[in-house]
Design a protein around this motif. Structure first.
Motif, PDB file in Angstrom:
ATOM      1  N   THR A   1       0.752  -1.227   0.075  1.00 41.30           N
ATOM      2  CA  THR A   1       0.078  -0.018   0.096  1.00 41.30           C
ATOM      3  C   THR A   1       0.796   1.239   0.110  1.00 41.30           C
ATOM      4  O   THR A   1       2.044   1.421   0.706  1.00 41.30           O
ATOM      5  N   VAL A   2       0.597   2.311  -0.832  1.00 38.94           N
ATOM      6  CA  VAL A   2       1.130   3.608  -0.676  1.00 38.94           C
ATOM      7  C   VAL A   2       0.301   4.489  -0.347  1.00 38.94           C
ATOM      8  O   VAL A   2      -0.931   4.573  -0.713  1.00 38.94           O
ATOM      9  N   SER A   3       0.605   5.174   0.526  1.00 36.61           N
ATOM     10  CA  SER A   3      -0.391   6.304   1.368  1.00 36.61           C
ATOM     11  C   SER A   3       0.288   7.568   1.801  1.00 36.61           C
ATOM     12  O   SER A   3       1.304   7.644   1.542  1.00 36.61           O
ATOM     13  N   ASP A   4      -0.276   8.299   2.357  1.00 34.51           N
ATOM     14  CA  ASP A   4       0.005   9.670   2.918  1.00 34.51           C
ATOM     15  C   ASP A   4       0.593  10.424   1.928  1.00 34.51           C
ATOM     16  O   ASP A   4       1.834  10.855   2.336  1.00 34.51           O
ATOM     17  N   PHE A   5       0.119  10.493   0.674  1.00 31.96           N
ATOM     18  CA  PHE A   5       0.722  11.099  -0.373  1.00 31.96           C
ATOM     19  C   PHE A   5       1.137  12.746   0.015  1.00 31.96           C
ATOM     20  O   PHE A   5       2.145  13.367  -0.552  1.00 31.96           O
ATOM     21  N   ARG A   6       0.350  13.401   0.693  1.00 32.10           N
ATOM     22  CA  ARG A   6       0.497  14.788   0.767  1.00 32.10           C
ATOM     23  C   ARG A   6       1.714  15.285   1.539  1.00 32.10           C
ATOM     24  O   ARG A   6       2.120  16.459   1.322  1.00 32.10           O
ATOM     25  N   GLN A   7       2.200  14.479   2.523  1.00 28.11           N
ATOM     26  CA  GLN A   7       3.382  14.876   3.205  1.00 28.11           C
ATOM     27  C   GLN A   7       4.863  15.345   2.391  1.00 28.11           C
ATOM     28  O   GLN A   7       5.230  16.168   2.730  1.00 28.11           O
ATOM     29  N   LYS A   8       4.875  14.500   1.703  1.00 25.52           N
ATOM     30  CA  LYS A   8       6.231  14.940   0.527  1.00 25.52           C
ATOM     31  C   LYS A   8       5.621  16.500  -0.032  1.00 25.52           C
ATOM     32  O   LYS A   8       6.919  17.296  -0.329  1.00 25.52           O
ATOM     33  N   HIS A   9       4.657  16.367  -0.461  1.00 22.82           N
ATOM     34  CA  HIS A   9       4.403  17.621  -1.319  1.00 22.82           C
ATOM     35  C   HIS A   9       4.488  18.925  -0.204  1.00 22.82           C
ATOM     36  O   HIS A   9       5.054  20.048  -0.567  1.00 22.82           O
ATOM     37  N   LEU A  10       4.135  18.552   1.240  1.00 21.45           N
ATOM     38  CA  LEU A  10       4.218  19.734   2.343  1.00 21.45           C
ATOM     39  C   LEU A  10       5.814  19.912   2.569  1.00 21.45           C
ATOM     40  O   LEU A  10       6.431  21.022   2.661  1.00 21.45           O
ATOM     41  N   ALA A  11       6.509  18.923   2.600  1.00 24.93           N
ATOM     42  CA  ALA A  11       7.928  19.140   2.904  1.00 24.93           C
ATOM     43  C   ALA A  11       8.797  19.664   1.692  1.00 24.93           C
ATOM     44  O   ALA A  11       9.789  20.202   2.110  1.00 24.93           O
ATOM     45  N   ALA A  12       8.257  19.365   0.671  1.00 20.01           N
ATOM     46  CA  ALA A  12       9.118  20.088  -0.606  1.00 20.01           C
ATOM     47  C   ALA A  12       8.570  21.603  -0.813  1.00 20.01           C
ATOM     48  O   ALA A  12       8.805  22.122  -1.888  1.00 20.01           O
ATOM     49  N   GLY A  13       7.724  22.195  -0.009  1.00 10.36           N
ATOM     50  CA  GLY A  13       7.189  23.441  -0.195  1.00 10.36           C
ATOM     51  C   GLY A  13       5.988  23.710  -0.551  1.00 10.36           C
ATOM     52  O   GLY A  13       5.389  25.074  -0.783  1.00 10.36           O
ATOM     53  N   GLY A  14       5.234  22.678  -0.806  1.00 15.42           N
ATOM     54  CA  GLY A  14       3.726  22.767  -1.410  1.00 15.42           C
ATOM     55  C   GLY A  14       2.914  23.082  -0.134  1.00 15.42           C
ATOM     56  O   GLY A  14       3.256  22.967   1.022  1.00 15.42           O
TER      57      GLY A  14
ATOM     58  N   ASN B   1       8.729  27.969 -10.219  1.00 16.10           N
ATOM     59  CA  ASN B   1       7.950  29.083 -10.133  1.00 16.10           C
ATOM     60  C   ASN B   1       6.375  29.001  -9.962  1.00 16.10           C
ATOM     61  O   ASN B   1       5.702  29.979  -9.756  1.00 16.10           O
ATOM     62  N   ASN B   2       5.805  27.782  -9.892  1.00 12.01           N
ATOM     63  CA  ASN B   2       4.426  27.509  -9.631  1.00 12.01           C
ATOM     64  C   ASN B   2       3.955  26.699  -8.667  1.00 12.01           C
ATOM     65  O   ASN B   2       2.714  26.224  -8.721  1.00 12.01           O
ATOM     66  N   GLY B   3       4.704  26.698  -7.550  1.00 14.29           N
ATOM     67  CA  GLY B   3       4.409  26.146  -6.474  1.00 14.29           C
ATOM     68  C   GLY B   3       4.074  24.628  -6.409  1.00 14.29           C
ATOM     69  O   GLY B   3       3.373  23.929  -5.556  1.00 14.29           O
ATOM     70  N   ILE B   4       4.581  23.734  -7.571  1.00 21.08           N
ATOM     71  CA  ILE B   4       4.412  22.579  -7.500  1.00 21.08           C
ATOM     72  C   ILE B   4       5.569  21.908  -7.476  1.00 21.08           C
ATOM     73  O   ILE B   4       6.444  21.647  -8.435  1.00 21.08           O
ATOM     74  N   PRO B   5       5.979  21.207  -6.498  1.00 20.19           N
ATOM     75  CA  PRO B   5       7.308  20.466  -6.353  1.00 20.19           C
ATOM     76  C   PRO B   5       7.396  19.316  -7.087  1.00 20.19           C
ATOM     77  O   PRO B   5       6.487  18.542  -7.334  1.00 20.19           O
ATOM     78  N   SER B   6       8.559  19.187  -7.898  1.00 18.41           N
ATOM     79  CA  SER B   6       8.821  17.904  -8.542  1.00 18.41           C
ATOM     80  C   SER B   6       9.182  16.797  -7.901  1.00 18.41           C
ATOM     81  O   SER B   6      10.477  16.576  -7.708  1.00 18.41           O
ATOM     82  N   VAL B   7       8.390  15.961  -7.321  1.00 17.25           N
ATOM     83  CA  VAL B   7       8.753  14.964  -6.285  1.00 17.25           C
ATOM     84  C   VAL B   7       7.718  13.947  -6.669  1.00 17.25           C
ATOM     85  O   VAL B   7       6.490  14.179  -7.159  1.00 17.25           O
ATOM     86  N   THR B   8       7.949  12.733  -6.076  1.00 17.50           N
ATOM     87  CA  THR B   8       7.381  11.627  -6.165  1.00 17.50           C
ATOM     88  C   THR B   8       6.620  11.401  -4.845  1.00 17.50           C
ATOM     89  O   THR B   8       7.393  11.773  -3.825  1.00 17.50           O
ATOM     90  N   MET B   9       5.589  10.999  -4.627  1.00 17.62           N
ATOM     91  CA  MET B   9       4.807  10.983  -3.247  1.00 17.62           C
ATOM     92  C   MET B   9       4.308   9.610  -2.677  1.00 17.62           C
ATOM     93  O   MET B   9       4.152   8.769  -3.505  1.00 17.62           O
ATOM     94  N   GLY B  10       4.174   9.598  -1.377  1.00 21.16           N
ATOM     95  CA  GLY B  10       3.421   8.238  -0.867  1.00 21.16           C
ATOM     96  C   GLY B  10       4.640   7.667  -0.149  1.00 21.16           C
ATOM     97  O   GLY B  10       5.895   7.579  -0.273  1.00 21.16           O
ATOM     98  N   LYS B  11       3.972   7.124   1.208  1.00 17.24           N
ATOM     99  CA  LYS B  11       4.790   6.169   2.015  1.00 17.24           C
ATOM    100  C   LYS B  11       4.357   4.810   1.670  1.00 17.24           C
ATOM    101  O   LYS B  11       3.351   4.457   1.451  1.00 17.24           O
ATOM    102  N   ILE B  12       5.491   3.877   1.784  1.00 16.25           N
ATOM    103  CA  ILE B  12       5.133   2.502   1.048  1.00 16.25           C
ATOM    104  C   ILE B  12       5.051   1.296   2.575  1.00 16.25           C
ATOM    105  O   ILE B  12       5.741   1.281   3.261  1.00 16.25           O
ATOM    106  N   SER B  13       4.022   0.772   2.353  1.00 13.75           N
ATOM    107  CA  SER B  13       3.667  -0.284   3.451  1.00 13.75           C
ATOM    108  C   SER B  13       3.641  -1.670   2.930  1.00 13.75           C
ATOM    109  O   SER B  13       2.688  -1.709   1.816  1.00 13.75           O
ATOM    110  N   PHE B  14       4.401  -2.366   3.603  1.00 12.04           N
ATOM    111  CA  PHE B  14       4.355  -3.849   2.878  1.00 12.04           C
ATOM    112  C   PHE B  14       3.400  -4.840   3.759  1.00 12.04           C
ATOM    113  O   PHE B  14       3.314  -4.317   4.905  1.00 12.04           O
TER     114      PHE B  14
END
Length: 402
Positions: free
Chosen positions: A152-165, A387-400
């Motif tokens: 399961t991949v979850s919690d997508f939004r935290q990387k976006h926050l961490a990268a400035g979004g 310049n557009n507030g969209i971090p160029s990141v992959t998102m999500g935490k992986i749970s096995f």
């Protein structure tokens, strides 16, 4: 090599991955479950929707979530319990659907779980300089993975926050990959609890795309209906609002908030747009005498005008006109005929449903999270610029599962 890492490596090499996308939004109406086959990644992503359903939340489930939903003061133990409980609940709903679809868990490569948002707090809302943007989605991914036996991949939004979004909206990542066109300027308008749109110019330049919330979508309409008509969840076919008249003073009071003047991109939620917000506007506009129908008509117009004004402003910044764009609508609001009539009046351009370009408007958000999970394991090479507030990141935490 750890067996789980090995399995991810092998998954990334597969020509097609079977991914379940989950979405449970601020409307609290239920869990969207989309079973997708996805090949490629980035702009080469191809999605085939195999199955889709929305499993309604019972009133008991809604009641438990509302104890913490968009509230500053809560029972912290209840929040902790809900995190695990919703994870198990979503896992059970997935397993029920797979059984109905004659699909075994071993046939599914990944689950992409958005989780249940209970608090969205970007700086534009919390106004505390020492703290960053924040958001919280519950429904623990480990519980989903263990209970279903599916990574399961979850919690997508935290990387976006961490990268400035701001952690929202995330639709742009999937919208750009799936809906970018070389021949048509597109606005991908999602009318969920909160309204948002992705701006997709046909030049395909990733630095020219952006996504933003526009304000309330269905959340105020639904909340007002639920308070005044306890047996109704929403204003079906705008039957109630159509009996009313838009009141200009109340409409102006509703629009009198700094959020609407803030620059793009921006995000918001029921933390701001709630029944208290409506009551404050009614008091300020001295419209306590209005009928329920008049208030609902005005709330519907409010959602339409704020979305339309944001869209028109975005288009004008390009030096083009609304006639040069096509608006593709998704989300529950696309089923509200009065809301759609207002939008078509306010934005003189072509309006279409995302079904017309191959993606169900009802399933779109769940599909987009499946696409994000696909990027987590097999993509991640798109640069959206700086310049557009969209971090160029992959998102999500992986749970096995084990």
């Amino acid at each position: 090599m750890n067996k789980n890492i090995k399995s991810l490596y092998e998954l990334a090499q597969k020509p097609t991955r079977t991914i379940i996308g989950l979405m449970s939004g601020t409307s609290l109406d239920g869990l969207d479950i989309a079973l997708c086959n996805i090949s490629g990644s980035g702009k080469k992503t191809v999605v085939s929707l195999e199955q889709f359903t929305t499993v309604p939340y019972s009133e008991a489930i809604k009641a438990e979530i509302r104890k913490v939903f968009a509230k500053k003061n809560i029972d912290f133990q209840h929040l902790a319990l809900l995190n695990e409980w919703i994870g198990n609940l979503h896992a059970d709903l997935i397993l029920d659907c797979l059984k109905k679809w004659n699909c075994t868990p071993t046939e599914v490569d990944l689950i992409a779980s958005h989780g249940q948002t209970v608090m969205h707090a970007p700086k534009i809302l919390h106004q505390q300089a020492q703290f960053p943007n924040a958001t919280l989605q519950i429904g623990d991914g480990d519980h989903i993975a263990v209970r279903t036996g599916i990574t399961t991949v979850s919690d997508f939004r935290q990387k976006h926050l961490a990268a400035g979004g701001e952690g929202a909206p995330l639709a742009i990542y999937g919208d750009y990959f799936l809906f970018g066109s070389e021949t048509e300027n597109r606005i991908m308008l999602n009318l969920g609890g909160i309204g948002n749109f992705t701006f997709l110019p046909k030049n395909q330049n990733p630095e020219g795309v952006f996504v933003t919330d526009t304000g309330t979508g269905n959340t105020l309409i639904d909340a007002f209906v639920q308070r005044n008509f306890p047996k109704k969840s929403f204003d079906k076919d705008a039957e109630i609002a159509r009996k009313g008249t838009v009141h200009p003073d109340l409409l102006q009071a509703l629009k009198n908030n700094p959020f609407f003047e803030a620059p793009f991109p921006k995000s918001t939620g029921p933390e701001l747009f709630n029944l208290e917000y409506v009551q404050k506007a009614i008091t300020e506009s001295q419209t306590e005498q209005l009928s329920i129908e008049d208030v609902l008509a005005t709330l519907t117009r409010f959602s339409a005008e704020t979305a339309a004004e944001a869209i028109v402003f975005a288009i004008q910044q390009t030096g083009t006109t609304t006639a040069d764009f096509t608006v593709y609508v998704s989300g529950g609001g696309m089923h509200n005929p009065l809301l759609m009539d207002y939008l078509k009046e306010l934005v003189p351009c072509s309006f279409k449903n995302t079904n017309e370009i191959g993606i169900s408007g009802d399933a779109k958000e769940a599909i987009l999270f499946a696409v994000l999970a696909n990027e987590t394991v097999a993509g991640g090479g798109t640069d959206f610029g700086t310049n557009n507030g969209i971090p160029s990141v992959t998102m999500g935490k992986i749970s096995f599962p084990d």
